[in-house]
Write a protein that holds these residues in place. Structure first.
Motif, mmCIF file in Angstrom:
data_model
loop_
_atom_site.group_PDB
_atom_site.id
_atom_site.type_symbol
_atom_site.label_atom_id
_atom_site.label_comp_id
_atom_site.label_asym_id
_atom_site.label_seq_id
_atom_site.Cartn_x
_atom_site.Cartn_y
_atom_site.Cartn_z
ATOM 1 N N THR A 256 0.831 -1.199 0.000
ATOM 2 C CA THR A 256 0.000 0.000 0.000
ATOM 3 C C THR A 256 0.868 1.252 0.000
ATOM 4 O O THR A 256 0.556 2.236 -0.679
ATOM 5 C CB THR A 256 -0.933 0.008 1.231
ATOM 6 O OG1 THR A 256 -1.705 -1.190 1.232
ATOM 7 C CG2 THR A 256 -1.867 1.202 1.183
ATOM 8 N N ASP B 198 -6.618 -3.977 2.386
ATOM 9 C CA ASP B 198 -6.308 -2.732 3.077
ATOM 10 C C ASP B 198 -7.498 -2.259 3.899
ATOM 11 O O ASP B 198 -7.739 -1.078 4.066
ATOM 12 C CB ASP B 198 -5.837 -1.646 2.107
ATOM 13 C CG ASP B 198 -6.939 -1.118 1.211
ATOM 14 O OD1 ASP B 198 -7.947 -1.816 1.053
ATOM 15 O OD2 ASP B 198 -6.775 -0.011 0.671
ATOM 16 N N SER C 151 -9.090 -2.223 -2.583
ATOM 17 C CA SER C 151 -8.291 -2.248 -3.810
ATOM 18 C C SER C 151 -7.094 -1.319 -3.680
ATOM 19 O O SER C 151 -7.239 -0.187 -3.215
ATOM 20 C CB SER C 151 -9.130 -1.802 -5.006
ATOM 21 O OG SER C 151 -10.331 -2.511 -5.071
ATOM 22 N N ILE C 152 -5.922 -1.775 -4.126
ATOM 23 C CA ILE C 152 -4.733 -0.926 -4.080
ATOM 24 C C ILE C 152 -4.111 -0.751 -5.458
ATOM 25 O O ILE C 152 -3.052 -0.129 -5.586
ATOM 26 C CB ILE C 152 -3.682 -1.460 -3.079
ATOM 27 C CG1 ILE C 152 -3.212 -2.851 -3.475
ATOM 28 C CG2 ILE C 152 -4.220 -1.439 -1.671
ATOM 29 C CD1 ILE C 152 -2.052 -3.348 -2.618
ATOM 30 N N THR C 153 -4.743 -1.297 -6.504
ATOM 31 C CA THR C 153 -4.288 -1.076 -7.874
ATOM 32 C C THR C 153 -5.496 -0.743 -8.737
ATOM 33 O O THR C 153 -6.625 -1.131 -8.424
ATOM 34 C CB THR C 153 -3.584 -2.316 -8.467
ATOM 35 O OG1 THR C 153 -4.563 -3.332 -8.737
ATOM 36 C CG2 THR C 153 -2.539 -2.866 -7.518
ATOM 37 N N TYR D 201 -8.867 -2.870 -8.745
ATOM 38 C CA TYR D 201 -10.126 -2.182 -8.450
ATOM 39 C C TYR D 201 -11.231 -2.686 -9.386
ATOM 40 O O TYR D 201 -12.355 -2.963 -8.948
ATOM 41 C CB TYR D 201 -9.912 -0.687 -8.612
ATOM 42 C CG TYR D 201 -11.162 0.155 -8.702
ATOM 43 C CD1 TYR D 201 -11.852 0.542 -7.564
ATOM 44 C CD2 TYR D 201 -11.624 0.600 -9.942
ATOM 45 C CE1 TYR D 201 -12.986 1.344 -7.650
ATOM 46 C CE2 TYR D 201 -12.753 1.400 -10.036
ATOM 47 C CZ TYR D 201 -13.432 1.761 -8.894
ATOM 48 O OH TYR D 201 -14.546 2.555 -8.989
ATOM 49 N N ARG E 277 -2.159 6.136 0.710
ATOM 50 C CA ARG E 277 -3.371 6.955 0.563
ATOM 51 C C ARG E 277 -3.251 8.236 1.398
ATOM 52 O O ARG E 277 -4.093 8.528 2.250
ATOM 53 C CB ARG E 277 -4.617 6.183 0.995
ATOM 54 C CG ARG E 277 -4.919 4.921 0.179
ATOM 55 C CD ARG E 277 -6.303 4.417 0.515
ATOM 56 N NE ARG E 277 -6.555 3.060 0.067
ATOM 57 C CZ ARG E 277 -7.216 2.745 -1.047
ATOM 58 N NH1 ARG E 277 -7.657 3.694 -1.836
ATOM 59 N NH2 ARG E 277 -7.428 1.485 -1.369
ATOM 60 N N LEU F 28 0.550 3.023 -3.470
ATOM 61 C CA LEU F 28 -0.430 4.103 -3.320
ATOM 62 C C LEU F 28 0.046 5.230 -2.408
ATOM 63 O O LEU F 28 -0.722 6.147 -2.134
ATOM 64 C CB LEU F 28 -1.753 3.552 -2.756
ATOM 65 C CG LEU F 28 -2.688 2.842 -3.725
ATOM 66 C CD1 LEU F 28 -3.970 2.438 -3.004
ATOM 67 C CD2 LEU F 28 -3.020 3.704 -4.933
ATOM 68 N N SER G 72 -5.208 7.234 -4.334
ATOM 69 C CA SER G 72 -4.148 7.625 -3.403
ATOM 70 C C SER G 72 -4.486 8.880 -2.609
ATOM 71 O O SER G 72 -3.693 9.309 -1.762
ATOM 72 C CB SER G 72 -2.842 7.855 -4.175
ATOM 73 O OG SER G 72 -2.960 8.982 -5.032
ATOM 74 N N SER H 260 -12.814 2.169 -3.939
ATOM 75 C CA SER H 260 -11.573 1.391 -3.867
ATOM 76 C C SER H 260 -11.215 1.088 -2.413
ATOM 77 O O SER H 260 -10.697 0.017 -2.096
ATOM 78 C CB SER H 260 -10.427 2.151 -4.546
ATOM 79 O OG SER H 260 -10.074 3.316 -3.817
ATOM 80 N N HIS H 261 -11.506 2.028 -1.539
ATOM 81 C CA HIS H 261 -11.266 1.841 -0.111
ATOM 82 C C HIS H 261 -12.198 0.774 0.462
ATOM 83 O O HIS H 261 -11.780 -0.128 1.198
ATOM 84 C CB HIS H 261 -11.499 3.175 0.591
ATOM 85 C CG HIS H 261 -10.735 3.330 1.857
ATOM 86 N ND1 HIS H 261 -10.298 4.551 2.306
ATOM 87 C CD2 HIS H 261 -10.334 2.436 2.787
ATOM 88 C CE1 HIS H 261 -9.661 4.394 3.458
ATOM 89 N NE2 HIS H 261 -9.675 3.128 3.770
#
Length: 512
Positions: A31, A500, A104-106, A110, A38, A35, A261, A99-100
């Motif tokens: 992460t 995440d 999802s981190i890509t 996502y 975030r 990202l 992000s 995404s959160h």
């Protein structure tokens, strides 16, 4: 050592310094590396996205288009002016939140979480990788040509130097290095473009005198229909030019990862203002400089070098160095984002699907290996000198936009969008855009490839989703997340799922 080279070396040292400064913060886990944890605010979010979107195309392709077709290039500019704010306004806040919620981190992951199926990744991943490779190839070629033109270094030496710097700071800092260098690069790009535009206008005696001079060469260049008036009434081609850099942005994985992000969803609103300001200052200048270059450096063998050649005529040596740094900033800010995103797709999305229980450290290392391999292969091909930067960028962006825009937009705006619809949409969009470009539908039928691809993609997701609602309903947890995304409220902890999920915890009162 010339003044130009000194400025470029200072710029290179600065971006490597940023990579070193953020390396400890960003490379500990996926992460953080992919990202930036975030953690980004509005200015960095907006200017990273815009510097990534603009690329070397603005200093080579846009200048070359202005040189050869005059004000016709402004159709691309008009779409480009609103591209950033459209992207942030339509999907920015919602994509950050969804995404959160889905963990999802890509940007490809996502899509797979929103449209659950291994086939989502296996289809979206290769389409994105091929397009991103062509896009980064254009950036490497642009960087090599530009550096060689200004410094006098050989093309191959310039290419190797550009790629080496990009790899160093991308390896060191991951997404944070890409984001913060993108922020710095965006500022340098605006300063450089405005400086050369003002100097160019002064050199030709002002806007009125410049237009009169261009009109004497070819009055058609002052219209928006092309040098030979060939685009008059060709609305299919013109709409494609408007769409490719306006709604097309919403289909670029390396740009959309910026939504994910952001520190929080509400950042998108302020980021839209920053994006609009950047675009207004930066975009029109490239096309105008390219057109006025006809008066300053006529009979260029390669129109894509118009801005470089003009800079060396109208600017003092120290300013040429700054402008060259701006051009390298435009190129490198796109190349690093593309390489990081390509490495992410190959390792995290495709590799993670094939290799079970992939550790944090292994995922980051695989990503770095893939970035290195793609950069080296791109370097070798750039040395062979593939097609022009403009052609490569238009091909890659038309295909990406056509394949992914409906899938990204419908993910947060249409609850009935399902997996079969998204897969059909991506395949139809990519096939439509590629087929139209190979068949030359723009010249033959007045239908721009972007138009053909986006129509096919939109029809694919609508028809595919509606036809398969009963056999492939949207999973309840995904539907709940999409419904929550439509609310302007803090992110509920109990809805967060995936790797995440810990990031779903927000302080009470944090805006959504």
């Amino acid at each position: 050592m010339s003044v130009e080279i000194v400025f470029i070396l200072i710029y290179f040292v600065a971006v490597i310094g940023i990579g070193i400064a953020v390396s400890r913060r960003s490379s500990k886990d996926r992460t953080g590396y992919l990202l930036g944890g975030r953690s980004l605010g509005a200015p960095v979010t907006a200017l990273r996205m815009q510097s990534t979107s603009m690329s070397g195309y603005m200093f080579l392709g846009a200048g070359g288009l202005g040189y050869s077709q005059g004000y016709y290039g402004m159709w691309f500019a008009l779409g480009d002016l609103g591209g950033g704010v459209l992207n942030l306004s339509i999907i920015g806040r919602r994509m950050r939140k969804l995404s959160h919620l889905l963990g999802s981190i890509t940007s490809i992951g996502y899509l797979e979480r929103r449209y659950p199926s291994i086939w989502t990744k296996l289809i979206a991943g290769p389409i994105a990788l091929i397009c991103l490779f062509l896009y980064v190839l254009a950036q490497l070629l642009a960087g090599g040509q530009g550096l060689s033109s200004v410094t006098g270094l050989g093309l191959n030496t310039s290419l190797i130097l550009s790629v080496s710097i990009i790899l160093i700071y991308t390896f060191l800092g991951g997404y944070l290095a890409v984001a913060y260098t993108g922020f710095l690069q965006a500022i340098i790009m605006v300063i450089g473009m405005l400086w050369i535009l003002i100097s160019t206008v002064q050199h030709v005696g002002g806007l009125t005198a410049g237009h009169e001079g261009v009109g004497e060469l070819n009055a058609n260049l002052l219209t928006m229909w092309g040098a030979d008036n060939q685009y008059f009434g060709e609305w299919g081609v013109i709409l494609g030019a408007l769409l490719i850099f306006s709604i097309g942005y919403m289909g670029y994985p390396h740009v959309n990862v910026g939504h994910m992000s952001m520190k929080r969803p509400s950042i998108a609103r302020k980021a839209g203002l920053w994006s609009t300001g950047f675009n207004l200052l930066f975009i029109p200048g490239a096309y105008l400089i390219g057109m006025f270059a006809l008066l300053i450096v006529p009979n260029l063998d390669n129109p894509e070098l118009a801005i470089f050649e003009v800079a060396q005529v109208v600017l003092p040596p120290f300013a040429v160095g700054l402008v060259m740094a701006a051009i390298m900033a435009a190129i490198m800010s796109t190349a690093d984002s593309i390489l990081l995103q390509a490495g992410t797709i190959a390792s995290q999305d495709l590799g993670g699907t094939l290799i079970k229980n992939l550790s944090e450290k292994a995922a980051v290392n695989i990503s770095r290996i893939v970035i290195f391999v793609i950069a080296i292969v791109g370097l070798i091909l750039a040395m062979i000198q593939p097609p022009g930067v403009f052609d490569l960028v238009v091909f890659a962006t038309s295909t990406m936009g056509s394949a992914f825009v409906p899938a990204y937009v419908c993910a947060v705006w249409w609850k009935k969008a399902n997996t079969p619809g998204a897969i059909i949409s991506m395949l139809a969009g990519a096939a439509g855009a590629v087929g139209a470009q190979l068949l030359g539908t723009g010249d033959a039928y007045g239908i721009d490839p972007m138009m053909a691809g986006i129509v096919a993609s939109v029809l694919g997701i609508i028809i595919g989703s509606l036809a398969t609602q009963k056999s492939h309903p949207v999973p309840p947890e995904v539907l709940a997340a999409v419904e929550e995304t439509m609310r302007v409220a803090p992110i509920p902890k109990h809805l967060a799922i995936g790797e995440d999920a810990k990031l779903a915890t927000q302080r009470p009162g944090d805006p959504a």
